[in-house]
Design a protein around this motif. Structure first.
Motif, PDB file in Angstrom:
ATOM      1  N   PRO A 280       0.806  -1.231   0.000  1.00  0.00           N
ATOM      2  CA  PRO A 280       0.000   0.000   0.000  1.00  0.00           C
ATOM      3  C   PRO A 280       0.833   1.272   0.000  1.00  0.00           C
ATOM      4  O   PRO A 280       0.307   2.354  -0.271  1.00  0.00           O
ATOM      5  N   ASP A 281       2.124   1.163   0.302  1.00  0.00           N
ATOM      6  CA  ASP A 281       2.982   2.347   0.346  1.00  0.00           C
ATOM      7  C   ASP A 281       3.741   2.575  -0.963  1.00  0.00           C
ATOM      8  O   ASP A 281       4.489   3.548  -1.078  1.00  0.00           O
ATOM      9  N   PHE A 282       3.555   1.681  -1.947  1.00  0.00           N
ATOM     10  CA  PHE A 282       4.282   1.800  -3.214  1.00  0.00           C
ATOM     11  C   PHE A 282       3.320   2.191  -4.324  1.00  0.00           C
ATOM     12  O   PHE A 282       2.181   1.743  -4.356  1.00  0.00           O
ATOM     13  N   ARG A 283       3.785   3.042  -5.227  1.00  0.00           N
ATOM     14  CA  ARG A 283       2.990   3.457  -6.375  1.00  0.00           C
ATOM     15  C   ARG A 283       3.770   3.145  -7.646  1.00  0.00           C
ATOM     16  O   ARG A 283       4.880   3.649  -7.846  1.00  0.00           O
ATOM     17  N   SER A 284       3.206   2.299  -8.491  1.00  0.00           N
ATOM     18  CA  SER A 284       3.899   1.849  -9.698  1.00  0.00           C
ATOM     19  C   SER A 284       3.754   2.873 -10.822  1.00  0.00           C
ATOM     20  O   SER A 284       2.637   3.120 -11.293  1.00  0.00           O
ATOM     21  N   PRO A 285       4.857   3.458 -11.285  1.00  0.00           N
ATOM     22  CA  PRO A 285       4.758   4.400 -12.410  1.00  0.00           C
ATOM     23  C   PRO A 285       4.311   3.719 -13.698  1.00  0.00           C
ATOM     24  O   PRO A 285       3.658   4.335 -14.542  1.00  0.00           O
ATOM     25  N   GLU A 286       4.655   2.427 -13.852  1.00  0.00           N
ATOM     26  CA  GLU A 286       4.222   1.704 -15.053  1.00  0.00           C
ATOM     27  C   GLU A 286       2.707   1.514 -15.063  1.00  0.00           C
ATOM     28  O   GLU A 286       2.075   1.583 -16.125  1.00  0.00           O
ATOM     29  N   LEU A 287       2.124   1.300 -13.890  1.00  0.00           N
ATOM     30  CA  LEU A 287       0.667   1.184 -13.826  1.00  0.00           C
ATOM     31  C   LEU A 287       0.013   2.509 -14.199  1.00  0.00           C
ATOM     32  O   LEU A 287      -1.007   2.530 -14.904  1.00  0.00           O
ATOM     33  N   ASP A 288       0.602   3.614 -13.750  1.00  0.00           N
ATOM     34  CA  ASP A 288       0.078   4.930 -14.130  1.00  0.00           C
ATOM     35  C   ASP A 288       0.064   5.102 -15.653  1.00  0.00           C
ATOM     36  O   ASP A 288      -0.913   5.594 -16.230  1.00  0.00           O
ATOM     37  N   LEU A 289       1.153   4.696 -16.293  1.00  0.00           N
ATOM     38  CA  LEU A 289       1.238   4.817 -17.751  1.00  0.00           C
ATOM     39  C   LEU A 289       0.213   3.932 -18.441  1.00  0.00           C
ATOM     40  O   LEU A 289      -0.412   4.327 -19.427  1.00  0.00           O
TER      41      LEU A 289
ATOM     42  N   THR B 203      -2.730   2.685 -17.237  1.00  0.00           N
ATOM     43  CA  THR B 203      -4.119   3.104 -17.055  1.00  0.00           C
ATOM     44  C   THR B 203      -4.408   4.418 -17.769  1.00  0.00           C
ATOM     45  O   THR B 203      -5.530   4.644 -18.229  1.00  0.00           O
ATOM     46  N   ALA B 204      -3.387   5.286 -17.872  1.00  0.00           N
ATOM     47  CA  ALA B 204      -3.585   6.575 -18.540  1.00  0.00           C
ATOM     48  C   ALA B 204      -3.944   6.392 -20.009  1.00  0.00           C
ATOM     49  O   ALA B 204      -4.605   7.254 -20.601  1.00  0.00           O
ATOM     50  N   GLU B 205      -3.532   5.277 -20.608  1.00  0.00           N
ATOM     51  CA  GLU B 205      -3.890   5.012 -21.999  1.00  0.00           C
ATOM     52  C   GLU B 205      -5.403   4.900 -22.183  1.00  0.00           C
ATOM     53  O   GLU B 205      -5.915   5.089 -23.281  1.00  0.00           O
ATOM     54  N   HIS B 206      -6.107   4.598 -21.080  1.00  0.00           N
ATOM     55  CA  HIS B 206      -7.570   4.468 -21.135  1.00  0.00           C
ATOM     56  C   HIS B 206      -8.261   5.607 -20.391  1.00  0.00           C
ATOM     57  O   HIS B 206      -9.442   5.507 -20.047  1.00  0.00           O
ATOM     58  N   GLY B 207      -7.522   6.664 -20.113  1.00  0.00           N
ATOM     59  CA  GLY B 207      -8.112   7.831 -19.475  1.00  0.00           C
ATOM     60  C   GLY B 207      -8.350   7.689 -17.987  1.00  0.00           C
ATOM     61  O   GLY B 207      -9.135   8.447 -17.415  1.00  0.00           O
ATOM     62  N   VAL B 208      -7.691   6.732 -17.338  1.00  0.00           N
ATOM     63  CA  VAL B 208      -7.840   6.529 -15.900  1.00  0.00           C
ATOM     64  C   VAL B 208      -6.552   6.972 -15.222  1.00  0.00           C
ATOM     65  O   VAL B 208      -5.492   6.390 -15.460  1.00  0.00           O
ATOM     66  N   THR B 209      -6.623   8.012 -14.407  1.00  0.00           N
ATOM     67  CA  THR B 209      -5.439   8.532 -13.733  1.00  0.00           C
ATOM     68  C   THR B 209      -5.565   8.359 -12.225  1.00  0.00           C
ATOM     69  O   THR B 209      -6.667   8.344 -11.674  1.00  0.00           O
ATOM     70  N   ARG B 210      -4.419   8.243 -11.566  1.00  0.00           N
ATOM     71  CA  ARG B 210      -4.400   8.020 -10.125  1.00  0.00           C
ATOM     72  C   ARG B 210      -4.959   9.233  -9.392  1.00  0.00           C
ATOM     73  O   ARG B 210      -4.609  10.364  -9.681  1.00  0.00           O
ATOM     74  N   ARG B 211      -5.816   8.987  -8.410  1.00  0.00           N
ATOM     75  CA  ARG B 211      -6.430  10.073  -7.653  1.00  0.00           C
ATOM     76  C   ARG B 211      -5.481  10.560  -6.558  1.00  0.00           C
ATOM     77  O   ARG B 211      -4.840   9.765  -5.873  1.00  0.00           O
TER      78      ARG B 211
ATOM     79  N   SER C 243      -4.016   3.909  -3.974  1.00  0.00           N
ATOM     80  CA  SER C 243      -3.097   2.769  -4.024  1.00  0.00           C
ATOM     81  C   SER C 243      -3.164   2.091  -5.390  1.00  0.00           C
ATOM     82  O   SER C 243      -4.104   2.300  -6.169  1.00  0.00           O
ATOM     83  N   ASP C 244      -2.177   1.236  -5.659  1.00  0.00           N
ATOM     84  CA  ASP C 244      -2.156   0.513  -6.928  1.00  0.00           C
ATOM     85  C   ASP C 244      -3.385  -0.380  -7.079  1.00  0.00           C
ATOM     86  O   ASP C 244      -3.970  -0.469  -8.164  1.00  0.00           O
ATOM     87  N   GLN C 245      -3.779  -1.052  -5.996  1.00  0.00           N
ATOM     88  CA  GLN C 245      -4.906  -1.980  -6.091  1.00  0.00           C
ATOM     89  C   GLN C 245      -6.223  -1.254  -6.366  1.00  0.00           C
ATOM     90  O   GLN C 245      -7.055  -1.742  -7.135  1.00  0.00           O
ATOM     91  N   LEU C 246      -6.419  -0.087  -5.749  1.00  0.00           N
ATOM     92  CA  LEU C 246      -7.636   0.680  -6.013  1.00  0.00           C
ATOM     93  C   LEU C 246      -7.631   1.245  -7.433  1.00  0.00           C
ATOM     94  O   LEU C 246      -8.671   1.273  -8.100  1.00  0.00           O
ATOM     95  N   LEU C 247      -6.462   1.707  -7.892  1.00  0.00           N
ATOM     96  CA  LEU C 247      -6.360   2.203  -9.259  1.00  0.00           C
ATOM     97  C   LEU C 247      -6.627   1.076 -10.250  1.00  0.00           C
ATOM     98  O   LEU C 247      -7.329   1.268 -11.255  1.00  0.00           O
ATOM     99  N   LEU C 248      -6.090  -0.112  -9.972  1.00  0.00           N
ATOM    100  CA  LEU C 248      -6.320  -1.264 -10.841  1.00  0.00           C
ATOM    101  C   LEU C 248      -7.802  -1.623 -10.882  1.00  0.00           C
ATOM    102  O   LEU C 248      -8.342  -1.947 -11.945  1.00  0.00           O
ATOM    103  N   GLU C 249      -8.468  -1.531  -9.742  1.00  0.00           N
ATOM    104  CA  GLU C 249      -9.900  -1.824  -9.676  1.00  0.00           C
ATOM    105  C   GLU C 249     -10.697  -0.864 -10.539  1.00  0.00           C
ATOM    106  O   GLU C 249     -11.608  -1.269 -11.281  1.00  0.00           O
TER     107      GLU C 249
END
Length: 383
Positions: A71-80, A82-90, A191-197
């Motif tokens: 929960p304390d780590f944020r993956s920059p690759e996940l940001d990239l 999800t951003a391809e589909h217009g979903v950005t980290r809150r 978190s990564d898991q919430l962004l993935l959801e």
């Protein structure tokens, strides 16, 4: 991650070196320390490293494997991804609440006044600061209430009632300050898991043309939103109502509600100035909290001495977890007596219990209606 592709299997340094040596004619010395062995060993090492890099690249290329469970780590690759589909980290959201000032009648506390929780020198816990977001003038009784917002965003700003006691900005005529209710809706960066959801919800359940799924997606794009209930025809044709929760499954704060309103339908005149299509008028509201009050008599185990206060905290923790699962879950809109009973029976230091009442009723479920969310109220434990 799923099974590796064949071209990345058996790519250890030893495997690669053995395959390379097999290509050398048999009449040439290939033993360890020979010229050929010494020449090929560094190459095998570099190729094995390249295979590890390829595996890591493959892992980071997909949302499911790029997301971290930490929960304390944020993956920059996940940001990239999800951003391809217009979903950005809150981003993180600051907690909000109210404080009551007491002092000389007529004293004005300006907006921006700093108040804080006291620091704990023993535990090393730092003070948490808040700023008033509106001015207030003390009434004839020498009291006045003002809204506050935490200086630093995040869950650390969510504190219980009665702990904000320090005037970080001294004001003549003010003798004390206190928060009579808890501060809430403070949220850490997603978190990564919430962004993935949210990413999966976007790509697997496409919202379109202003359907319910699309309103839900729009609201969930705002930082701090933890749940949405869409009510079509809320006030008749041409109206839509959205009830919003924060990430703790409580009624969303006014800041979060205002942010969602501005994002979806800022003018509320059907002109389509926000994301909502032209025509419907969209109203954003915090969920209506329904307090779940519990009273029970318990029998404690003798093998593990405990106090009623310890049992109360365990009950509160278990019931809160259960109620969070129910938030906006319309397939079963009931706080079930049997499920609360199960929470009690799952606590090892409780042997048995009796006279369990939920909101003053025995053996009765509590129905949660549209736009409502069940939250823990008071818990009374006796023997």
């Amino acid at each position: 991650m799923a099974d590796l592709p064949e071209y990345l299997v058996d790519q250890t340094e030893e495997e690669i070196l053995n395959r390379m040596l097999e290509k050398v004619p048999s009449d040439i010395d290939k033993s360890e320390g020979s010229f050929i062995w010494d020449a090929q060993a560094p190459v095998a090492f570099m190729l094995s490293e390249a295979a590890i890099w390829a595996q890591e690249l493959l892992r980071r290329g997909f949302a499911s494997t790029a997301a971290s469970d930490n929960p304390d780590f944020r993956s920059p690759e996940l940001d990239l991804r999800t951003a391809e589909h217009g979903v950005t980290r809150r981003e993180a959201v600051a907690a909000s609440g109210t404080v009551t000032f007491t002092g000389t009648a007529g004293t004005t506390v300006p907006a921006g006044t700093l108040v804080a929780t006291p620091a704990d020198d023993v535990s090393g816990e730092a003070s948490i600061e808040y700023a008033t977001t509106a001015s207030v003038t003390l009434d004839e009784q020498g009291a006045g209430t003002a809204p506050i917002r935490a200086i630093n965003p995040g869950r650390s700003g969510n504190v219980p009632a009665g702990v904000i006691q320090v005037m970080a900005t001294p004001i003549s005529g003010i003798s004390s300050v206190i928060n009579t209710e808890e501060t809430k809706s403070g949220t850490d960066i997603e978190s990564d898991q919430l962004l993935l959801e949210r990413f999966y919800a976007k790509v697997r359940n496409q919202g379109t043309s202003g359907n319910k799924a699309q309103y839900t997606q729009w609201a969930n794009e705002i930082a701090g939103v933890g749940g949405v209930e869409v009510v079509p025809l809320w006030k008749g044709p041409g109206t839509v109502g959205l009830y919003v929760l924060d990430t703790d499954k409580r009624a969303a704060s006014p800041d979060i509600v205002a942010a969602v309103q501005k994002y979806i339908d800022p003018t509320q005149d059907g002109q389509g100035e926000g994301l909502a299509p032209a025509g419907p008028v969209v109203t954003i509201m915090p969920a209506n909290e329904v307090a779940i009050n519990i009273s029970v008599k318990v029998q404690r185990t003798k093998e593990k001495p405990s106090t009623l206060d310890e049992i109360k905290k365990l009950i509160e923790s278990g019931v809160r977890t259960y109620l969070k699962q129910l938030a906006f879950y319309k397939e079963d809109p009931l706080v079930r007596y049997t499920r609360v009973s199960a929470v009690l029976l799952d606590i090892p230091i409780i042997i048995d219990f009796s006279e369990l009442k939920i909101n003053g009723q025995s053996n009765q479920n509590i129905e949660i209606g549209t736009g409502q969310v069940a939250v823990l109220g008071t818990v009374s434990v006796s023997e």
